[in-house]
Design an enzyme around this catalytic site. Structure first.
Site, PDB file in Angstrom:
ATOM      1  N   LEU A   1      -5.521  -6.823  -6.162  1.00  0.00           N
ATOM      2  CA  LEU A   1      -5.254  -7.852  -7.163  1.00  0.00           C
ATOM      3  C   LEU A   1      -6.458  -8.742  -7.441  1.00  0.00           C
ATOM      4  O   LEU A   1      -6.373  -9.958  -7.424  1.00  0.00           O
ATOM      5  CB  LEU A   1      -4.061  -8.711  -6.727  1.00  0.00           C
ATOM      6  CG  LEU A   1      -2.730  -7.980  -6.627  1.00  0.00           C
ATOM      7  CD1 LEU A   1      -1.623  -8.918  -6.217  1.00  0.00           C
ATOM      8  CD2 LEU A   1      -2.391  -7.287  -7.936  1.00  0.00           C
ATOM      9  N   LYS A   2      -7.578  -8.113  -7.659  1.00  0.00           N
ATOM     10  CA  LYS A   2      -8.773  -8.889  -7.987  1.00  0.00           C
ATOM     11  C   LYS A   2      -9.551  -8.104  -9.037  1.00  0.00           C
ATOM     12  O   LYS A   2      -9.600  -6.881  -8.981  1.00  0.00           O
ATOM     13  CB  LYS A   2      -9.642  -9.034  -6.732  1.00  0.00           C
ATOM     14  CG  LYS A   2      -9.701 -10.444  -6.159  1.00  0.00           C
ATOM     15  CD  LYS A   2     -10.627 -10.477  -4.980  1.00  0.00           C
ATOM     16  CE  LYS A   2     -11.202 -11.845  -4.677  1.00  0.00           C
ATOM     17  NZ  LYS A   2     -10.641 -13.024  -5.276  1.00  0.00           N
TER      18      LYS A   2
ATOM     19  N   GLY B   1       0.769  -1.222   0.000  1.00  0.00           N
ATOM     20  CA  GLY B   1       0.000   0.000   0.000  1.00  0.00           C
ATOM     21  C   GLY B   1       0.809   1.286   0.000  1.00  0.00           C
ATOM     22  O   GLY B   1       0.454   2.239   0.684  1.00  0.00           O
TER      23      GLY B   1
ATOM     24  N   ASN C   1      -8.126   3.079 -11.058  1.00  0.00           N
ATOM     25  CA  ASN C   1      -7.073   2.079 -10.862  1.00  0.00           C
ATOM     26  C   ASN C   1      -5.732   2.645 -11.313  1.00  0.00           C
ATOM     27  O   ASN C   1      -5.666   3.490 -12.200  1.00  0.00           O
ATOM     28  CB  ASN C   1      -7.384   0.811 -11.676  1.00  0.00           C
ATOM     29  CG  ASN C   1      -6.378  -0.298 -11.424  1.00  0.00           C
ATOM     30  OD1 ASN C   1      -5.983  -0.543 -10.286  1.00  0.00           O
ATOM     31  ND2 ASN C   1      -5.960  -0.977 -12.484  1.00  0.00           N
TER      32      ASN C   1
ATOM     33  N   ASP D   1      -7.843  -3.609 -17.249  1.00  0.00           N
ATOM     34  CA  ASP D   1      -6.990  -2.465 -17.604  1.00  0.00           C
ATOM     35  C   ASP D   1      -7.415  -1.777 -18.902  1.00  0.00           C
ATOM     36  O   ASP D   1      -6.594  -1.148 -19.569  1.00  0.00           O
ATOM     37  CB  ASP D   1      -5.510  -2.880 -17.747  1.00  0.00           C
ATOM     38  CG  ASP D   1      -4.968  -3.536 -16.489  1.00  0.00           C
ATOM     39  OD1 ASP D   1      -5.395  -3.154 -15.388  1.00  0.00           O
ATOM     40  OD2 ASP D   1      -4.114  -4.427 -16.608  1.00  0.00           O
TER      41      ASP D   1
ATOM     42  N   ASN E   1       0.920   3.154  -2.585  1.00  0.00           N
ATOM     43  CA  ASN E   1      -0.002   4.067  -3.265  1.00  0.00           C
ATOM     44  C   ASN E   1      -1.074   4.559  -2.293  1.00  0.00           C
ATOM     45  O   ASN E   1      -1.476   5.720  -2.348  1.00  0.00           O
ATOM     46  CB  ASN E   1      -0.645   3.381  -4.475  1.00  0.00           C
ATOM     47  CG  ASN E   1       0.221   3.496  -5.725  1.00  0.00           C
ATOM     48  OD1 ASN E   1       0.706   4.578  -6.046  1.00  0.00           O
ATOM     49  ND2 ASN E   1       0.429   2.383  -6.406  1.00  0.00           N
TER      50      ASN E   1
ATOM     51  N   HIS F   1      -1.982   1.428 -12.821  1.00  0.00           N
ATOM     52  CA  HIS F   1      -1.307   0.284 -13.434  1.00  0.00           C
ATOM     53  C   HIS F   1       0.137   0.673 -13.766  1.00  0.00           C
ATOM     54  O   HIS F   1       0.377   1.743 -14.323  1.00  0.00           O
ATOM     55  CB  HIS F   1      -2.048  -0.154 -14.700  1.00  0.00           C
ATOM     56  CG  HIS F   1      -1.445  -1.369 -15.331  1.00  0.00           C
ATOM     57  ND1 HIS F   1      -1.711  -2.646 -14.900  1.00  0.00           N
ATOM     58  CD2 HIS F   1      -0.567  -1.494 -16.339  1.00  0.00           C
ATOM     59  CE1 HIS F   1      -1.025  -3.507 -15.622  1.00  0.00           C
ATOM     60  NE2 HIS F   1      -0.319  -2.840 -16.504  1.00  0.00           N
TER      61      HIS F   1
ATOM     62  N   GLU G   1       3.783   6.442 -10.123  1.00  0.00           N
ATOM     63  CA  GLU G   1       2.441   5.990  -9.727  1.00  0.00           C
ATOM     64  C   GLU G   1       1.887   6.884  -8.617  1.00  0.00           C
ATOM     65  O   GLU G   1       0.752   7.357  -8.683  1.00  0.00           O
ATOM     66  CB  GLU G   1       2.490   4.550  -9.211  1.00  0.00           C
ATOM     67  CG  GLU G   1       2.736   3.506 -10.277  1.00  0.00           C
ATOM     68  CD  GLU G   1       2.794   2.098  -9.684  1.00  0.00           C
ATOM     69  OE1 GLU G   1       1.907   1.719  -8.906  1.00  0.00           O
ATOM     70  OE2 GLU G   1       3.760   1.368  -9.988  1.00  0.00           O
TER      71      GLU G   1
END
Lengths: 206, 206
Positions: free
Chosen positions: A89-90, A12, A106, A149, A14, A108, A178
């Protein structure tokens, strides 16, 4: 003030960038809850330290659809208006995505559409970048649609790949970017500056 | 001095950049021949003006394999050591690629692997970039292998996509970058500075 819910699966950093962004006043929002699908996600600890409610919801025993419904319920219970996936991650169910249409963001770790989609997550992305031998990679913040994505891109930023780069060094360089563009995207969202024209995100920079 | 053969299908501004690069002494090579698969390709005219032999070879009446063999023959007849595809809109046969293994250079108007491969050529690339809504595109110079745009990347450069960009404006911005990195790649090749490590191109910048 926009009510934000953050979904995580791991360390975490981010999430930490978002917490800092809120605390510094950059982001006009409030993180109401952090939810993890992994019990040992360090992000839960980060949330606790910042006095943000943090919950682990075990996916075990749930179907995928049902699990996403449980997440939905918890978010709505707290009037969450914007969902941020910070290393979650889902893949979310169609119902979840529809419920929060254009309100899920999101991050990426590549320049989408390169090195994105099914199977490209975490360090696998950077490994693929190195294996391919591209000279530039980067990070992308996007709205989440039903695909992997594939949603409308809000912000991207470029990172140079050097001959000496390893997965680890690339990961670090990209992570910095990011943090920056995720906070910027959430800031813009909370100020109502993100519009959609087809699948193009138009930013009102005024 | 490396003997260069250039294959074209159209206007040939990348060819012009190569001619200028050779004439200014930047590229230590000589363009021995320019071959087009289209009679009206303006690049043939550019070659003539620069006193370079230019040939139109009509693909009509040839199978794909056979046509590539005819190209091969013409190139070898002139001792061509490096083949540059400057907007050549035909995939080369396996035999051609093997014959000039790691000695064929192509320029593509996107950041490969994004917007590359089958069906992505010319303005279609920029249209796809705009439709997708990416914030950055660019150009890529790469060695040609058996796939479409899949060979080892030599150089890439990034171009920002603005809200106001059209196919035409994007094409112009990317073309500028194409000219620059194509000349640079050919220069490096002619100076023996391009090495391959697996599918990674290592540049000896000394």
């Amino acid at each position: 003030m926009v009510n934000i819910g953050v979904l995580i699966s791991g360390g975490g950093t981010n999430l930490q960038a978002l917490i800092d962004g809120v605390n510094s006043g950059t982001i006009k929002g409030k993180i109401r809850v952090v939810i993890s699908n992994r019990k040992d996600a360090y992000g839960l600890e980060r949330a606790r330290k910042a006095n943000i409610e943090s919950i682990f919801i075990d996916p075990k025993g749930y179907s995928h659809e049902k699990y996403c419904n449980v997440l939905l319920e918890e978010l709505k219970k707290r009037d969450v208006e914007l969902v941020v996936l910070a290393g979650f991650l889902k893949i979310l169910s169609r119902e979840f995505v529809n419920e929060y249409k254009n309100r899920i963001i999101n991050i990426h770790p590549s320049l989408i559409p390169s090195f994105s989609g099914q199977g490209y997550y975490g360090e696998k992305v950077h490994q693929a970048v190195l294996d391919y031998g591209v000279k530039y990679t980067g990070a992308t913040v996007h709205f989440v649609d039903e695909g992997a994505d594939t949603g409308p891109i809000i912000l991207q930023e470029v990172v140079k790949v050097d001959n000496e780069d390893t997965v680890e060094s690339l990961r670090e360089k990209v992570l910095k970017v990011e943090h920056k563009i995720l906070v910027e995207a959430v800031r813009l969202y909370c100020e109502g500056r993100l519009g959609l024209k087809g699948r193009k995100v138009i930013i009102d920079r005024e």
